[in-house]
Each structure stands twice: as structure tokens, then as C-alpha cells.
Design a protein around this motif. Sequence first.
Motif, PDB file in Angstrom:
ATOM      1  N   SER A  48       0.748  -1.611   0.297  1.00 16.75           N
ATOM      2  CA  SER A  48      -0.365  -0.258  -0.055  1.00 16.75           C
ATOM      3  C   SER A  48       0.421   0.876  -0.036  1.00 16.75           C
ATOM      4  O   SER A  48       1.473   1.207   0.399  1.00 16.75           O
ATOM      5  N   PRO A  49       0.725   2.357  -0.410  1.00 18.80           N
ATOM      6  CA  PRO A  49      -1.124   2.144  -0.968  1.00 18.80           C
ATOM      7  C   PRO A  49      -1.207   1.691  -2.446  1.00 18.80           C
ATOM      8  O   PRO A  49      -0.302   1.419  -2.938  1.00 18.80           O
ATOM      9  N   LEU A  50      -2.843   1.693  -2.497  1.00 21.56           N
ATOM     10  CA  LEU A  50      -2.759   0.704  -3.863  1.00 21.56           C
ATOM     11  C   LEU A  50      -2.277   1.381  -5.050  1.00 21.56           C
ATOM     12  O   LEU A  50      -1.818   0.284  -6.276  1.00 21.56           O
ATOM     13  N   HIS A  51      -2.197   2.957  -5.186  1.00 23.62           N
ATOM     14  CA  HIS A  51      -1.709   3.598  -6.552  1.00 23.62           C
ATOM     15  C   HIS A  51       0.039   3.326  -7.104  1.00 23.62           C
ATOM     16  O   HIS A  51       0.381   3.354  -7.715  1.00 23.62           O
ATOM     17  N   VAL A  52       0.836   3.094  -5.680  1.00 25.92           N
ATOM     18  CA  VAL A  52       2.140   3.166  -5.685  1.00 25.92           C
ATOM     19  C   VAL A  52       2.347   1.324  -5.604  1.00 25.92           C
ATOM     20  O   VAL A  52       3.302   1.054  -6.429  1.00 25.92           O
ATOM     21  N   LYS A  53       0.773   0.369  -5.399  1.00 28.30           N
ATOM     22  CA  LYS A  53       1.918  -1.083  -5.959  1.00 28.30           C
ATOM     23  C   LYS A  53       1.394  -1.060  -7.339  1.00 28.30           C
ATOM     24  O   LYS A  53       2.174  -1.607  -7.795  1.00 28.30           O
ATOM     25  N   ALA A  54       0.396  -0.363  -8.289  1.00 28.29           N
ATOM     26  CA  ALA A  54      -0.175  -0.932  -9.124  1.00 28.29           C
ATOM     27  C   ALA A  54       0.881   0.041 -10.460  1.00 28.29           C
ATOM     28  O   ALA A  54       1.479  -0.257 -11.216  1.00 28.29           O
ATOM     29  N   TYR A  55       0.955   0.866  -9.868  1.00 26.40           N
ATOM     30  CA  TYR A  55       2.743   2.004 -10.095  1.00 26.40           C
ATOM     31  C   TYR A  55       3.706   0.727 -10.490  1.00 26.40           C
ATOM     32  O   TYR A  55       4.879   0.677 -11.673  1.00 26.40           O
ATOM     33  N   VAL A  56       4.676  -0.014  -9.339  1.00 20.38           N
ATOM     34  CA  VAL A  56       5.886  -1.292  -9.354  1.00 20.38           C
ATOM     35  C   VAL A  56       4.989  -2.245 -10.452  1.00 20.38           C
ATOM     36  O   VAL A  56       5.816  -2.606 -11.075  1.00 20.38           O
ATOM     37  N   LYS A  57       3.473  -2.577 -10.092  1.00 22.91           N
ATOM     38  CA  LYS A  57       3.712  -3.754 -11.103  1.00 22.91           C
ATOM     39  C   LYS A  57       3.892  -3.110 -12.529  1.00 22.91           C
ATOM     40  O   LYS A  57       3.620  -3.836 -13.689  1.00 22.91           O
ATOM     41  N   HIS A  58       3.051  -2.295 -12.618  1.00 23.15           N
ATOM     42  CA  HIS A  58       3.083  -1.645 -14.243  1.00 23.15           C
ATOM     43  C   HIS A  58       4.372  -2.127 -14.397  1.00 23.15           C
ATOM     44  O   HIS A  58       4.617  -2.346 -15.826  1.00 23.15           O
ATOM     45  N   HIS A  59       5.421  -1.827 -14.079  1.00 28.87           N
ATOM     46  CA  HIS A  59       6.894  -1.595 -14.801  1.00 28.87           C
ATOM     47  C   HIS A  59       6.897  -3.192 -14.243  1.00 28.87           C
ATOM     48  O   HIS A  59       7.412  -3.470 -15.614  1.00 28.87           O
ATOM     49  N   LEU A  60       6.471  -4.029 -13.784  1.00 33.75           N
ATOM     50  CA  LEU A  60       6.848  -5.727 -13.764  1.00 33.75           C
ATOM     51  C   LEU A  60       6.685  -5.700 -15.328  1.00 33.75           C
ATOM     52  O   LEU A  60       7.097  -6.780 -15.779  1.00 33.75           O
ATOM     53  N   GLU A  61       4.715  -5.472 -15.465  1.00 31.78           N
ATOM     54  CA  GLU A  61       4.805  -6.276 -16.662  1.00 31.78           C
ATOM     55  C   GLU A  61       4.940  -5.735 -17.745  1.00 31.78           C
ATOM     56  O   GLU A  61       5.475  -6.548 -18.930  1.00 31.78           O
ATOM     57  N   PHE A  62       5.733  -4.036 -17.611  1.00 30.06           N
ATOM     58  CA  PHE A  62       6.834  -3.932 -18.725  1.00 30.06           C
ATOM     59  C   PHE A  62       7.994  -4.787 -19.102  1.00 30.06           C
ATOM     60  O   PHE A  62       8.126  -5.789 -20.215  1.00 30.06           O
ATOM     61  N   ILE A  63       8.252  -5.342 -17.922  1.00 25.77           N
ATOM     62  CA  ILE A  63       9.474  -5.343 -17.983  1.00 25.77           C
ATOM     63  C   ILE A  63       9.308  -7.471 -18.422  1.00 25.77           C
ATOM     64  O   ILE A  63      10.006  -8.218 -19.071  1.00 25.77           O
TER      65      ILE A  63
END
Length: 325
Positions: free
Chosen positions: A305-320
Amino acid sequence: MTPEFLRRYYILRIISNPKVYGIEKNGFVPLEDLQKSLDQLRADNMDDPLYDKLNLHSQKTIKRDLDKIKSYYQSIILHKRNYGYYVDSYEISEALKEIYEKTELYLLHHHAHVWKTYVTTARSSLSSQVDLVPLIHAIEQHLLIKIIYHGWYDDSFNTISGFFQPLHIKEINKAWYLIAYNEEYGFYAFCLDNRIKSISISKQQVKEPVNFSPKDYFKNVIGILKSDIKAEWIQIKVANHHFKYLENNPLHHSQQIVTRPKELDTYKLDYKNPNIWGEIKVYVEPNYEFLMEILKYNLWVKVVSPLHVKAYVKHHLEFILDYYE
């Protein structure tokens, strides 16, 4: 660093950690043992003028040095008759830890050529155009410096040229940065690598120098770059084997432990086992440098958490992950 400073530094180090110097007398350091340890350090560095005054250690000189140590380091060293010297408190302050670290790093660089067989240091990207000693002098004396700097991607490929007030130098991730100020650019972080095309120090003092506090400026950032992103508490789960590492090497000075792993020591690293996970929190700007720091720890940490920070990290991992499809 002066020979007197080094003598006082070693007096403090020997008395605060006598076993390292072969003195095992229940935490006490008799005068004779202190003198022998200083003599040995001098003998080991006989050709080095920095160590010239280590063997100036009469009881009177030691007493004067202890008064200086109390004044400089806020450390009180006492003497018990028939036993020797000892540190009044076993807790080392953060300020004293910083003095230890900086002095040891200085000595490491000072002896770099002699010790190169035994110690490998990281190669930094410091430009040959930059000489840190006169640059530090310019910071102390509020002297203007002229910089020509050709930025890369993070600097929008801009060429910056002008006079700046130098404020602070910081080393991070094998790179050196200069925080400097002028009215056009405000506070700017110059990387002192080959983006520096030229740098010169004038004899002109800044008429109205700006005040700069590194502690305040870097308060809510990991790294060097400040952004417009608001700092907030970020909760991070950490696997037990790395929990110990982050406990000793915090992500950020704001780091707090929320919960410790229920199973702190396990031979098997089963990441599906909830008992191996502890939780910390840090108060930082969740910017690019925060992301890079999190990614550095691989599967051993996860932002919750917060969810928007979790989503920020997840978004970059999906790109990788897409790179390997």
C-alpha cells in the motif's frame, strides 16, 4: 584530516572497542595498553606523515585528547583506578557512527595504493573535469562556479551553462552529484560524470547566498532527485532473510518496522508461507528512484500500500515481463 585528529580518533576507537586491538580486560583499557596500540599503529605506518603524532601519548596528552573527544564527539570516556579507561555509554550515537564511517572511508582512500591487493572499491563515474577539493572549498566560501553541462535523458538533453552557487556534494550508486543553485534553474542536481563539459571556480563570492540543509532537502527522497510527487507512508512486505538486511541497512531514514516475521530463520524460502514475511514502512516520494530501489530487491520485497504505488510498481514489472514473452 590532521595527525592530531587521527590520534584522537584512534584513542576513541581503541577504548570503545578494545578487543579489536587485542585488549581483553573486561572492557577496560589501561594506559599502557592504549599507548602500545597507538605505538603499533604508528609502527605499521612509519612512512606516513598522517600517523606522525600517534606516539605522542603521554598521560597529560591523553587527558587533553579525552577533553577534545568529549567536546567533538559528545562521548564521555572515564577512568577507573587500577583498571583503565572505558566509555561511559555503550550506545553509539548516529553522529558518532557517521564520524567512524567517514574517517574509515577517508583512510581507505588514503591507503588505496598500498591496500589495493586487499581491498577492491567500486569505480565511480566522477569526471576528470572535476576536482572535489576546490569544489568543497567553493561551497564553504560561497564562491560562484561556472558550469557547462550537457544533459542526458533525465535532463531533457538540455545544455545548461551559467554561474551557480554550489551547495552540497553527494555520492550515491557509484555516481557523484552536485546540488547547486541559481535564479534561472533553482536547485539543480548535476551529475559529476562526463555530462560536465567544464567547471571552473571563480573568486567572486555570492552576494546573497541561499541556505541549504541536506537533511531537509533529501528528507523524503531515496537517492538524489526531488520531484513534485507528494511523500507518503508506503507499506512494504519483506521476506525474512532480507528483513534482517533491511533492518541493518534501512531503505530510508524514515523506515519503521510494522511487524516482524513470525519465522525469522528458515532454511527453506517458501514465499507462499505468510510467516516468513515481515512488514516495514517508509515515508518517501514514490518517484522513479524509489521504483528502482524496490526493483533492486527482486522477489524479496513487495509493496502492499497505497494501492496506486503498488499499481505503479506492478505496471513496470508487467513491461519487463513483456520483454521475455
